[in-house]
Design a protein around this motif. Structure first.
Motif, mmCIF file in Angstrom:
data_model
loop_
_atom_site.group_PDB
_atom_site.id
_atom_site.type_symbol
_atom_site.label_atom_id
_atom_site.label_comp_id
_atom_site.label_asym_id
_atom_site.label_seq_id
_atom_site.Cartn_x
_atom_site.Cartn_y
_atom_site.Cartn_z
ATOM 1 N N ILE A 1 0.853 -1.183 0.000
ATOM 2 C CA ILE A 1 0.000 0.000 0.000
ATOM 3 C C ILE A 1 0.889 1.233 0.000
ATOM 4 C CG2 ILE A 1 -1.738 1.316 1.268
ATOM 5 C CD1 ILE A 1 -2.693 -1.347 2.463
ATOM 6 N N ALA B 1 0.408 5.152 2.730
ATOM 7 C CA ALA B 1 -0.178 4.515 3.910
ATOM 8 C C ALA B 1 -0.019 5.322 5.194
ATOM 9 C CB ALA B 1 0.437 3.129 4.094
ATOM 10 N N GLY C 1 -5.284 5.103 2.787
ATOM 11 C CA GLY C 1 -4.159 4.172 2.817
ATOM 12 C C GLY C 1 -3.862 3.675 4.214
ATOM 13 N N SER D 1 5.289 5.072 2.500
ATOM 14 C CA SER D 1 4.957 6.496 2.477
ATOM 15 C C SER D 1 6.227 7.321 2.566
ATOM 16 C CB SER D 1 4.042 6.858 3.647
ATOM 17 O OG SER D 1 3.785 8.237 3.659
#
Length: 71
Positions: A5, A8, A13, A30
């Motif tokens: 993901i 996130a 997310g 991220s």
């Protein structure tokens, strides 16, 4: 199932990583690593979140794309 993901660290997310981390292995990515840390804590096993790994990652950076781990 293994799930990656991006984004996130917040919003959809973040919530998706929390939900899917209960039953699946999730790699949460991220640019904002401090916010990613909120996905994991010493109390994760009590909340049922055991399958989340976090990594600082910027999809716009070629060097990050090259270093994306096999998951």
């Amino acid at each position: 199932m293994n799930i990656i993901i991006t984004g996130a660290s917040g919003g959809i997310g973040f919530e998706t990583a929390k939900i899917l981390g209960k039953n699946h292995r999730v790699l949460a990515l991220s640019r904002n690593f401090n916010s990613l840390k909120k996905l994991i804590s010493p109390h994760d096993s009590q909340r049922g979140i055991v399958g989340i790994e976090i990594k600082k990652f910027d999809i716009s950076e070629k060097k990050d794309l090259k270093e994306l781990p096999a998951f």
